[in-house]
Design a protein around this motif. Structure first.
Motif, PDB file in Angstrom:
ATOM      1  N   SER A  68       0.825  -1.099   0.136  1.00  0.00           N
ATOM      2  CA  SER A  68       0.201  -0.088   0.158  1.00  0.00           C
ATOM      3  C   SER A  68       0.906   1.005  -0.121  1.00  0.00           C
ATOM      4  CB  SER A  68      -0.752   0.151   1.222  1.00  0.00           C
ATOM      5  OG  SER A  68      -0.235   0.179   2.220  1.00  0.00           O
ATOM      6  N   CYS A  69       0.389   2.144  -0.606  1.00  0.00           N
ATOM      7  CA  CYS A  69       1.259   3.603  -0.707  1.00  0.00           C
ATOM      8  C   CYS A  69       1.286   4.244   0.597  1.00  0.00           C
ATOM      9  CB  CYS A  69       0.628   4.523  -1.814  1.00  0.00           C
ATOM     10  SG  CYS A  69       1.328   6.033  -2.028  1.00  0.00           S
ATOM     11  N   PRO A  70       2.398   4.618   0.972  1.00  0.00           N
ATOM     12  CA  PRO A  70       2.628   5.370   2.223  1.00  0.00           C
ATOM     13  C   PRO A  70       2.111   6.641   2.177  1.00  0.00           C
ATOM     14  CG  PRO A  70       4.815   5.172   1.285  1.00  0.00           C
ATOM     15  CD  PRO A  70       3.598   4.429   0.350  1.00  0.00           C
ATOM     16  N   GLY A  83      -8.021   0.845 -11.665  1.00  0.00           N
ATOM     17  CA  GLY A  83      -7.142   0.925 -13.062  1.00  0.00           C
ATOM     18  C   GLY A  83      -6.429   2.405 -12.581  1.00  0.00           C
ATOM     19  N   ARG A  84      -6.359   2.965 -11.725  1.00  0.00           N
ATOM     20  CA  ARG A  84      -5.711   4.057 -11.371  1.00  0.00           C
ATOM     21  C   ARG A  84      -4.829   4.157 -10.205  1.00  0.00           C
ATOM     22  NH1 ARG A  84      -8.714   8.949 -13.741  1.00  0.00           N
ATOM     23  NH2 ARG A  84     -10.064   7.812 -15.301  1.00  0.00           N
ATOM     24  N   LEU A  85      -3.791   4.904 -10.266  1.00  0.00           N
ATOM     25  CA  LEU A  85      -2.987   4.980  -9.076  1.00  0.00           C
ATOM     26  C   LEU A  85      -3.305   6.179  -8.107  1.00  0.00           C
ATOM     27  CD1 LEU A  85       0.538   4.018 -10.559  1.00  0.00           C
ATOM     28  CD2 LEU A  85      -0.879   2.531  -9.015  1.00  0.00           C
ATOM     29  N   GLY A  86      -3.128   6.409  -6.886  1.00  0.00           N
ATOM     30  CA  GLY A  86      -3.622   7.346  -6.164  1.00  0.00           C
ATOM     31  C   GLY A  86      -2.723   8.818  -6.271  1.00  0.00           C
ATOM     32  N   CYS A  87      -1.456   8.364  -6.551  1.00  0.00           N
ATOM     33  CA  CYS A  87      -0.537   9.657  -6.382  1.00  0.00           C
ATOM     34  C   CYS A  87       0.872   9.327  -6.835  1.00  0.00           C
ATOM     35  CB  CYS A  87      -0.390  10.198  -4.819  1.00  0.00           C
ATOM     36  SG  CYS A  87       0.784   8.818  -3.838  1.00  0.00           S
ATOM     37  N   ALA A  88       1.784  10.396  -6.929  1.00  0.00           N
ATOM     38  CA  ALA A  88       3.104  10.065  -7.752  1.00  0.00           C
ATOM     39  C   ALA A  88       3.649   9.045  -6.881  1.00  0.00           C
ATOM     40  CB  ALA A  88       3.795  11.411  -7.630  1.00  0.00           C
ATOM     41  N   VAL A  89       3.561   8.836  -5.630  1.00  0.00           N
ATOM     42  CA  VAL A  89       4.437   7.990  -4.758  1.00  0.00           C
ATOM     43  C   VAL A  89       3.995   6.569  -4.986  1.00  0.00           C
ATOM     44  CG1 VAL A  89       4.856   7.312  -2.286  1.00  0.00           C
ATOM     45  CG2 VAL A  89       4.838   9.740  -3.146  1.00  0.00           C
ATOM     46  N   CYS A  90       2.828   6.276  -5.596  1.00  0.00           N
ATOM     47  CA  CYS A  90       2.275   5.097  -6.070  1.00  0.00           C
ATOM     48  C   CYS A  90       3.125   4.517  -7.141  1.00  0.00           C
ATOM     49  CB  CYS A  90       0.941   5.079  -6.510  1.00  0.00           C
ATOM     50  SG  CYS A  90      -0.418   5.305  -5.034  1.00  0.00           S
ATOM     51  N   TYR A  91       3.684   5.101  -7.830  1.00  0.00           N
ATOM     52  CA  TYR A  91       4.357   4.834  -9.045  1.00  0.00           C
ATOM     53  C   TYR A  91       5.640   4.167  -8.401  1.00  0.00           C
ATOM     54  CZ  TYR A  91       1.564   6.833 -12.528  1.00  0.00           C
ATOM     55  OH  TYR A  91       0.479   7.277 -13.159  1.00  0.00           O
ATOM     56  N   GLU A  92       6.247   4.745  -7.428  1.00  0.00           N
ATOM     57  CA  GLU A  92       7.231   4.197  -6.650  1.00  0.00           C
ATOM     58  C   GLU A  92       7.167   2.714  -5.975  1.00  0.00           C
ATOM     59  OE1 GLU A  92       9.268   7.272  -4.424  1.00  0.00           O
ATOM     60  OE2 GLU A  92       9.217   8.537  -5.984  1.00  0.00           O
ATOM     61  N   THR A  93       5.890   2.861  -5.217  1.00  0.00           N
ATOM     62  CA  THR A  93       5.409   1.857  -4.200  1.00  0.00           C
ATOM     63  C   THR A  93       5.303   0.526  -5.161  1.00  0.00           C
ATOM     64  OG1 THR A  93       4.455   3.522  -2.886  1.00  0.00           O
ATOM     65  CG2 THR A  93       3.662   1.144  -2.499  1.00  0.00           C
TER      66      THR A  93
END
Length: 169
Positions: A68-70, A83-93
């Motif tokens: 899960s995204c921190p 089908g969507r990521l929640g934020c920019a940090v999700c791409y790293e997570t």
């Protein structure tokens, strides 16, 4: 306001739009949902980008499915559902899931954008000019005057070409 497209088969409102390229010719077809299903084109359950990117959780390790995204708290399950990521940090997570799939679909996994042709030409001119000027200094310091004269002439021609290109803008 534009009129909605009509089905090419029955004239109902079209909701399925296909584009196919055959022998360098673009063929477009607009179908209503019923005609698309009759032709076997649609999948009633649908799919999302996440379905292409995320393997079923049963096939992945427990640590991957529990990710899960921190930053925003988005989970892999939510990503798969929407089908969507929640934020920019999700791409790293979710990089271990998203990156390999993107590499299979695209030339790379990072967006570089487009460079206007004139800017690319200008950068090429500047790179070549810098290289020639460095080579000229080196030729002069090592007393290769014939090479230095040739480089000087090439620098002059390059600067003229750059000025002519700037006048065209």
């Amino acid at each position: 306001m534009a009129k909605p497209l009509k089905c090419d088969v029955c004239s109902e409102p079209a909701t399925v739009h296909l584009t196919q390229i055959i022998n360098n010719q673009i063929h477009k077809i607009d179908l209503c949902e019923n005609c698309a299903e009759q032709k076997g084109i649609t999948d009633p359950s649908g799919y999302s980008l996440a379905d292409l990117l995320v393997k079923p959780e049963s096939n992945q390790g427990a640590e991957t499915s529990a990710l899960s995204c921190p930053e925003c708290g988005c989970t892999q399950r939510e990503f798969k559902k929407s089908g969507r990521l929640g934020c920019a940090v999700c791409y790293e997570t979710f990089e271990t899931v998203v990156s390999p799939a993107l590499l299979n679909m695209h030339k790379g996994d990072s967006h570089k954008g487009k460079v206007p042709q004139r800017a690319l030409e200008r950068a090429t001119f500047m790179d070549r000019l810098g290289s020639l000027e460095n080579d000229l200094k080196e030729a002069i310091s090592s007393e290769r005057y014939e090479d230095a004269a040739r480089m000087r002439d090439e620098i002059i021609e390059l600067k003229k070409a750059m000025e002519a290109a700037a006048l065209e803008d």
